[in-house]
Design a protein around this motif. Sequence first.
Motif, PDB file in Angstrom:
ATOM      1  N   ALA A   1       0.750  -1.151   0.015  1.00 56.59           N
ATOM      2  CA  ALA A   1       0.036  -0.081   0.090  1.00 56.59           C
ATOM      3  C   ALA A   1       0.922   1.593  -0.113  1.00 56.59           C
ATOM      4  O   ALA A   1       0.310   2.190  -0.283  1.00 56.59           O
ATOM      5  CB  ALA A   1      -0.946   0.095   1.138  1.00 56.59           C
ATOM      6  N   LYS A   2       2.119   1.012   0.364  1.00 55.60           N
ATOM      7  CA  LYS A   2       2.941   2.357   0.567  1.00 55.60           C
ATOM      8  C   LYS A   2       2.905   3.243  -0.691  1.00 55.60           C
ATOM      9  O   LYS A   2       3.217   3.090  -1.939  1.00 55.60           O
ATOM     10  CB  LYS A   2       4.378   2.089   0.705  1.00 55.60           C
ATOM     11  N   SER A   3       2.333   4.687  -0.261  1.00 58.42           N
ATOM     12  CA  SER A   3       2.307   5.462  -1.373  1.00 58.42           C
ATOM     13  C   SER A   3       1.371   5.441  -2.304  1.00 58.42           C
ATOM     14  O   SER A   3       1.520   6.232  -3.502  1.00 58.42           O
ATOM     15  CB  SER A   3       3.633   6.047  -1.624  1.00 58.42           C
ATOM     16  N   LYS A   4       0.415   4.417  -2.620  1.00 63.61           N
ATOM     17  CA  LYS A   4      -0.296   4.134  -3.610  1.00 63.61           C
ATOM     18  C   LYS A   4      -1.388   4.885  -3.676  1.00 63.61           C
ATOM     19  O   LYS A   4      -1.893   4.911  -2.436  1.00 63.61           O
ATOM     20  CB  LYS A   4      -0.756   2.531  -3.739  1.00 63.61           C
ATOM     21  N   LYS A   5      -1.700   5.801  -4.667  1.00 68.71           N
ATOM     22  CA  LYS A   5      -3.095   6.455  -4.612  1.00 68.71           C
ATOM     23  C   LYS A   5      -4.190   5.854  -5.186  1.00 68.71           C
ATOM     24  O   LYS A   5      -4.230   5.487  -6.291  1.00 68.71           O
ATOM     25  CB  LYS A   5      -2.684   7.827  -5.466  1.00 68.71           C
TER      26      LYS A   5
ATOM     27  N   LEU B   1     -14.585   4.207   3.334  1.00 71.35           N
ATOM     28  CA  LEU B   1     -13.286   3.617   2.363  1.00 71.35           C
ATOM     29  C   LEU B   1     -12.104   4.352   2.648  1.00 71.35           C
ATOM     30  O   LEU B   1     -11.111   4.022   2.868  1.00 71.35           O
ATOM     31  CB  LEU B   1     -13.668   3.645   0.946  1.00 71.35           C
ATOM     32  N   GLU B   2     -12.231   5.778   3.033  1.00 71.18           N
ATOM     33  CA  GLU B   2     -11.047   6.799   3.141  1.00 71.18           C
ATOM     34  C   GLU B   2     -10.436   6.309   4.528  1.00 71.18           C
ATOM     35  O   GLU B   2      -9.313   6.260   4.394  1.00 71.18           O
ATOM     36  CB  GLU B   2     -11.369   8.199   3.027  1.00 71.18           C
ATOM     37  N   SER B   3     -11.144   6.053   5.572  1.00 71.22           N
ATOM     38  CA  SER B   3     -10.576   5.867   6.923  1.00 71.22           C
ATOM     39  C   SER B   3      -9.851   4.379   6.754  1.00 71.22           C
ATOM     40  O   SER B   3      -8.585   4.457   7.007  1.00 71.22           O
ATOM     41  CB  SER B   3     -11.947   5.711   7.848  1.00 71.22           C
TER      42      SER B   3
ATOM     43  N   ALA C   1      -4.739   1.463   6.132  1.00 68.86           N
ATOM     44  CA  ALA C   1      -3.816   0.303   5.410  1.00 68.86           C
ATOM     45  C   ALA C   1      -2.732   1.015   4.749  1.00 68.86           C
ATOM     46  O   ALA C   1      -1.933   0.116   4.147  1.00 68.86           O
ATOM     47  CB  ALA C   1      -4.720  -0.390   4.612  1.00 68.86           C
ATOM     48  N   GLY C   2      -2.437   2.269   4.715  1.00 67.61           N
ATOM     49  CA  GLY C   2      -1.229   2.896   4.059  1.00 67.61           C
ATOM     50  C   GLY C   2      -1.498   3.353   2.707  1.00 67.61           C
ATOM     51  O   GLY C   2      -0.712   3.859   2.101  1.00 67.61           O
ATOM     52  N   PHE C   3      -2.730   3.617   2.477  1.00 63.10           N
ATOM     53  CA  PHE C   3      -2.915   4.065   0.913  1.00 63.10           C
ATOM     54  C   PHE C   3      -3.180   5.583   0.979  1.00 63.10           C
ATOM     55  O   PHE C   3      -3.408   6.125   2.143  1.00 63.10           O
ATOM     56  CB  PHE C   3      -4.252   3.575   0.233  1.00 63.10           C
TER      57      PHE C   3
ATOM     58  N   ALA D   1     -12.236  -5.273   0.468  1.00 63.97           N
ATOM     59  CA  ALA D   1     -12.063  -4.103  -0.286  1.00 63.97           C
ATOM     60  C   ALA D   1     -10.687  -3.964  -0.614  1.00 63.97           C
ATOM     61  O   ALA D   1      -9.920  -3.739  -1.641  1.00 63.97           O
ATOM     62  CB  ALA D   1     -12.825  -2.817  -0.083  1.00 63.97           C
ATOM     63  N   ILE D   2      -9.860  -4.031   0.488  1.00 63.24           N
ATOM     64  CA  ILE D   2      -8.525  -3.824   0.750  1.00 63.24           C
ATOM     65  C   ILE D   2      -7.507  -4.854  -0.022  1.00 63.24           C
ATOM     66  O   ILE D   2      -6.747  -4.741  -0.990  1.00 63.24           O
ATOM     67  CB  ILE D   2      -7.915  -3.633   2.123  1.00 63.24           C
ATOM     68  N   GLU D   3      -8.071  -6.011   0.150  1.00 63.56           N
ATOM     69  CA  GLU D   3      -7.597  -7.441  -0.534  1.00 63.56           C
ATOM     70  C   GLU D   3      -7.901  -7.178  -1.974  1.00 63.56           C
ATOM     71  O   GLU D   3      -7.026  -7.433  -2.854  1.00 63.56           O
ATOM     72  CB  GLU D   3      -8.158  -8.796  -0.211  1.00 63.56           C
ATOM     73  N   LYS D   4      -9.107  -6.732  -2.544  1.00 65.44           N
ATOM     74  CA  LYS D   4      -9.049  -6.553  -3.896  1.00 65.44           C
ATOM     75  C   LYS D   4      -8.390  -5.445  -4.698  1.00 65.44           C
ATOM     76  O   LYS D   4      -7.766  -5.647  -5.643  1.00 65.44           O
ATOM     77  CB  LYS D   4     -10.490  -6.240  -4.165  1.00 65.44           C
TER      78      LYS D   4
END
Length: 157
Positions: free
Chosen positions: A2-6, A20-22, A27-29, A112-115
């Motif tokens: 997730a690091k720095s992925k927009k 979703l934003e929270s 999760a690091g996005f 959602a995070i997994e997908k």
Amino acid sequence: MAKSKKIWIADDDESIRFVLESGLSEAGFKVSTFEDGNEVVNKLDIESPHLLLTDLKMPGRDGMDLLETFRNDYQKIPIIIMTAHSDLDTTVEAFEAGAWDYIAKPFDINTAIEKINKAISEKKNVQKKLSEKEEINLRPVSYTHLRAHETLRYLVC
């Protein structure tokens, strides 16, 4: 991963955007949210995301419109469609229009995070394979060029 992925989220439902934003931020996005598809398209003039998570049905420019825009101009960005109106026809239509994946509302944030992680990972693998394929396709041209150059040099000397 997730690091720095927009990740961009487009949904007319403020509570969905908030959840979703929270969850994705935790999760690091790096997350940006939009109320409708027009905001997304306007932001594309400035930057682009690693992935778009969009509601299928929104007022104005909806998820299907965004799929078309991204398919035409931003093919490398995966799009995950979300909808509370999931049926087989809608799902098929979204995939045919270029959706990477599909999430039915209500959904579990971990799913959602997994997908999202899977889509970003698969996108990276596809791009790597395409890059390798292009490199392989270029080698014979480069080799042919080299041989032609050597032959010319031999003939001239």
